[in-house]
Design an enzyme around this catalytic site. Structure first.
Site, short mmCIF file in Angstrom:
data_model
loop_
_atom_site.label_atom_id
_atom_site.label_comp_id
_atom_site.label_asym_id
_atom_site.label_seq_id
_atom_site.Cartn_x
_atom_site.Cartn_y
_atom_site.Cartn_z
N LYS A 82 -6.92 8.60 -1.60
CA LYS A 82 -8.20 7.87 -1.50
C LYS A 82 -8.96 8.04 -2.81
O LYS A 82 -8.91 9.09 -3.44
CB LYS A 82 -8.99 8.41 -0.32
CG LYS A 82 -10.25 7.63 0.03
CD LYS A 82 -10.89 8.19 1.31
CE LYS A 82 -12.21 7.51 1.67
NZ LYS A 82 -12.80 8.04 2.91
N SER A 84 -14.06 4.65 6.33
CA SER A 84 -14.05 4.21 4.96
C SER A 84 -12.67 4.34 4.29
O SER A 84 -12.47 3.76 3.22
CB SER A 84 -15.07 5.01 4.14
OG SER A 84 -14.72 6.38 4.09
N SER A 86 -13.85 8.59 9.17
CA SER A 86 -13.20 7.74 8.17
C SER A 86 -11.69 7.87 8.04
O SER A 86 -11.07 7.05 7.37
CB SER A 86 -13.82 7.97 6.80
OG SER A 86 -15.00 7.24 6.71
#
Ligand code: GLN
Length: 487
Positions: free
Chosen positions: A80, A155, A179
């Protein structure tokens, strides 16, 4: 032949160790697949072709020298965009950090590399982790591989979409309020948020420090189990748990997992407008658990309905403090100005997107003198009550089951102008976040339109091993996790 990455981490590492294929072949195929297909999904912001191939060559050379290869040897992993990898950009989905190059590597990433994993690129995310749809990325929205007119969740939406579409077998994400779990559910993959402190936050760009947890997404619990060997004390993160990584491993056998005592959060204890198809899939999954000899009894978390309100105050308050460093002088987008105030103002108003600005304002307000006790103080008291509810419930059960997300993936653009609708996506994930508990999401069904539905188990602190074992038992008995989106 399936896309290379539809192979599991277990299978890839095994084949590379046995000499069935070279790490460089796996990584080159994976990079070629991403180059061919990423544009239609938007999972990756950037791939790290050169360094990934160098890492893979080093693994092949070690094998040629007769060295025993580590457990993730040759497994491509996506990172990420909020984890630091030395020399690479870590933009956090933000214009503010679009050109920020990491000066060091996050502990979790360094340990993954020691285990033989090959970092192939960085994945798209909502700016600084603030969002539930990945539409809040400053770069582009990520699409759900099951239906490209829908969001992948967020996210860590890029991380989930990358795994779901077979672009890679494993992703590192972060979970502050859901997330990892919510995008895992919306994309039909497995996602683990460990106990707070289980995985080091050193080198993870801070959003809300008392809630932030690195976590993994993969297609099976077994693959996540391999990655969890990076757990353990880190002298650079004082909140890490001093417990052996083995504690996270598949701790129990299938029989034991199947005789689980599952506490079921039923009857819409948390009001969040649960979708009927999702509810039906969840109910059918519970029936399936019963047929696997699990004991299911209702549990109550009386304060969990207030978790969303408490979470958005606490997370925003911490974010307003953590994001103060991005002023265009110490860090970040730096348009300059005639005065200091003008320089800082233009850096922050140009560098941050609207959601981040909203959270900073909300958080600064909640911490303001005169409002502090009424807003932030009150939220921290609710947080304690939610944690106490879980502790009481775990006197009667091993894990608590609920849906991961109130609804399956929603159409792109449908919630972006409605913060309350967007925040309600997290109603079922934030309770475990506030309590610092480990939780896993795994596929448990599909809507009639073919959208995945995920169920979530929450466990007492440090019981990742139990969660992975339970999800593994489920994946031995069901095949939801084996379905693939069309190309
Ligand atoms: N959607 C939640 C938020 O916007 C959770 C995000 C996260 O876990 N990073 O804060």
């Amino acid at each position: 032949m399936p896309a290379p990455a539809f192979r599991s981490c277990v299978e890839i590492a095994h084949t590379v160790r046995d000499g069935g294929c070279r790490a460089t072949e796996v990584v080159a195929e994976c990079l070629a697949d991403i180059a061919a297909r990423n544009d239609s999904i938007g999972a990756f912001v950037e791939t790290f072709g050169d360094t990934a191939l160098l890492d893979a060559e080093a693994i092949d050379a070690a094998r040629a020298r007769g060295q025993t290869l580590p457990p993730l040897a040759g497994v491509p992993i996506a990172i990420k965009d909020n984890f630091l990898v030395s020399g690479k950009i870590a933009a956090c989905g933000s214009k503010m950090l679009a050109e920020f190059r990491a000066p060091y590597t996050a502990t979790v990433v360094a340990r993954l590399r020691e285990l033989g994993a090959v970092v192939i690129g960085r994945t798209n995310m909502d700016e600084f982790g603030m969002g539930s749809s990945t539409e809040r990325s400053a770069f582009f929205p990520t699409k759900n591989p099951w239906d490209r007119s829908r969001v992948p969740g967020g996210s860590s939406g890029g991380a989930a979409a990358a795994v779901a579409s077979g672009l890679c077998p494993l992703s590192l994400g972060s979970d502050t309020g859901g997330s990892v779990r919510q995008p895992a559910a919306l994309c039909g993959v497995t996602g683990l948020k460990p106990t707070y402190g289980r995985l080091s936050r050193y080198g993870l760009v801070a959003y809300a420090s008392s809630l932030d947890c690195p976590g993994f997404l993969a297609r099976t619990a077994k693959d996540i189990d391999l990655a969890m060997h990076v757990a353990g004390l880190d002298p650079r993160d004082a909140t890490t748990l001093d417990a052996p990584a083995a504690e996270c491993a598949l701790a129990i056998g299938l029989d034991e997992a199947a005789s689980l005592r599952i506490g079921c959060l039923c009857d819409e204890a948390i009001e969040c407008g649960i979708d009927q198809e999702a509810q039906r899939a969840f109910d059918a999954a519970l029936d399936c658990w019963r047929s696997l000899r699990a004991n299911i009894a209702p549990v109550h978390l009386p304060h969990a309905q207030h978790a969303i309100a408490a979470y958005y105050l606490i997370a925003s308050a911490e974010a307003s403090s953590n994001l103060a460093r991005y002023d265009g002088i110490r860090y970040g987008h730096s348009p300059g100005g005639r005065t200091l105030e003008e320089a800082v103002t233009s850096a922050r108003s140009e560098g941050f997107g609207p959601e981040v600005q909203l959270r900073i304002l909300l958080g600064a307000h909640a911490l303001q003198h005169g409002y502090h006790d009424e807003l932030y103080g009150h939220a921290t008291r609710v947080r304690r009550l939610v944690a106490d509810d879980f502790a009481a419930a775990f006197a009667q059960c091993d894990v608590i089951a609920m849906l991961t997300s109130p609804a399956p993936a929603f159409p792109l653009g449908s919630r972006i102008d409605d913060p309350v609708a967007m925040y309600s996506c997290d109603a079922l994930t934030v309770p475990a976040s506030l309590a610092g508990l480990p939780a896993i999401s795994f596929p448990c069904g599909f809507t009639k339109d073919g959208l995945p539905i995920g169920m979530q188990f929450v466990a007492p602190p440090r019981r990742e091993g139990l969660l992975l074992a339970a999800a593994h038992a489920w994946q031995l008995a069901t095949d939801w996790h084996l379905r693939r989106p069309g190309r």
